[in-house]
Motif scaffolding. Structure first.
Motif, PDB file in Angstrom:
ATOM      1  N   LYS A 135      42.635  37.974  -4.268  1.00 55.27           N
ATOM      2  CA  LYS A 135      42.751  38.825  -5.436  1.00 55.27           C
ATOM      3  C   LYS A 135      43.901  39.812  -5.233  1.00 55.27           C
ATOM      4  N   PRO A 136      44.449  40.344  -6.298  1.00 53.32           N
ATOM      5  CA  PRO A 136      45.528  41.338  -6.135  1.00 53.32           C
ATOM      6  C   PRO A 136      45.114  42.508  -5.254  1.00 53.32           C
ATOM      7  N   GLU A 137      43.847  42.883  -5.309  1.00 55.25           N
ATOM      8  CA  GLU A 137      43.390  44.005  -4.493  1.00 55.25           C
ATOM      9  C   GLU A 137      43.292  43.675  -3.001  1.00 55.25           C
ATOM     10  N   ASP A 138      43.483  42.409  -2.650  1.00 53.59           N
ATOM     11  CA  ASP A 138      43.532  42.036  -1.225  1.00 53.59           C
ATOM     12  C   ASP A 138      44.906  42.294  -0.620  1.00 53.59           C
ATOM     13  N   ALA A 139      45.873  42.603  -1.440  1.00 55.06           N
ATOM     14  CA  ALA A 139      47.222  42.842  -0.938  1.00 55.06           C
ATOM     15  C   ALA A 139      47.251  44.066  -0.036  1.00 55.06           C
ATOM     16  N   ALA A 140      47.822  43.903   1.147  1.00 55.82           N
ATOM     17  CA  ALA A 140      47.853  44.984   2.133  1.00 55.82           C
ATOM     18  C   ALA A 140      48.594  44.483   3.362  1.00 55.82           C
ATOM     19  N   VAL A 141      48.806  45.392   4.293  1.00 54.97           N
ATOM     20  CA  VAL A 141      49.217  44.980   5.630  1.00 54.97           C
ATOM     21  C   VAL A 141      47.944  44.728   6.424  1.00 54.97           C
ATOM     22  N   TYR A 142      47.863  43.563   7.023  1.00 55.31           N
ATOM     23  CA  TYR A 142      46.685  43.175   7.787  1.00 55.31           C
ATOM     24  C   TYR A 142      46.972  43.327   9.279  1.00 55.31           C
ATOM     25  N   TYR A 143      46.056  43.999   9.950  1.00 51.58           N
ATOM     26  CA  TYR A 143      46.212  44.303  11.365  1.00 51.58           C
ATOM     27  C   TYR A 143      45.128  43.624  12.192  1.00 51.58           C
ATOM     28  N   CYS A 144      45.526  43.126  13.308  1.00 51.93           N
ATOM     29  CA  CYS A 144      44.606  42.567  14.288  1.00 51.93           C
ATOM     30  C   CYS A 144      44.193  43.673  15.253  1.00 51.93           C
ATOM     31  N   ASN A 145      42.934  43.662  15.653  1.00 44.61           N
ATOM     32  CA  ASN A 145      42.401  44.696  16.536  1.00 44.61           C
ATOM     33  C   ASN A 145      41.567  44.063  17.636  1.00 44.61           C
TER      34      ASN A 145
END
Length: 119
Positions: A86-96
């Motif tokens: 979804k458009p709201e999933d747009a983000a920078v995704y970080y691994c932890n």
């Protein structure tokens, strides 16, 4: 030196899928719980999904049923399969990577990979 390197981000249309990968080095991978977090512009970094060393998973309500986190301990890899984006999933995704040693929490972060959801 601990390194977490994410890959697989990019541009996808709403309803599409992406698969993120995170390669870990410099840690005893199987001893760490691994997670994916995301941060959209102007917002805080939020939990997306986690997976324990034993394979138990936890998801944010917003992604439950659409995203799947998995890990391959033999390869020091953690994955995030994202479906029905979804458009709201747009983000920078970080691994932890996280573990608790003698009561002290250790966290390591990757540099992030951009996910854009747009038509």
């Amino acid at each position: 030196q601990v390194q977490l390197v994410e890959s697989g981000g990019g541009l996808v249309q709403p309803g599409g899928s992406l698969s993120l990968s995170c390669a870990a080095s410099g840690i005893i991978f199987s001893a760490y719980a691994m997670g994916w977090y995301r941060q959209a512009p102007g917002k805080q970094r939020d939990l997306v999904a986690t997976i324990t060393s034993g394979g138990s998973t936890n998801y944010a309500d917003s992604v439950e049923g659409r995203f799947t986190v998995s890990r391959a301990n033999a390869k020091n890899m953690v994955y995030l399969q994202m479906n029905s984006l979804k458009p709201e999933d747009a983000a920078v995704y970080y691994c932890n990577a996280r573990r608790v040693v003698l009561g002290t929490e250790q966290h390591y972060w990757g540099q992030g990979t951009q996910v854009t959801v747009s038509s």
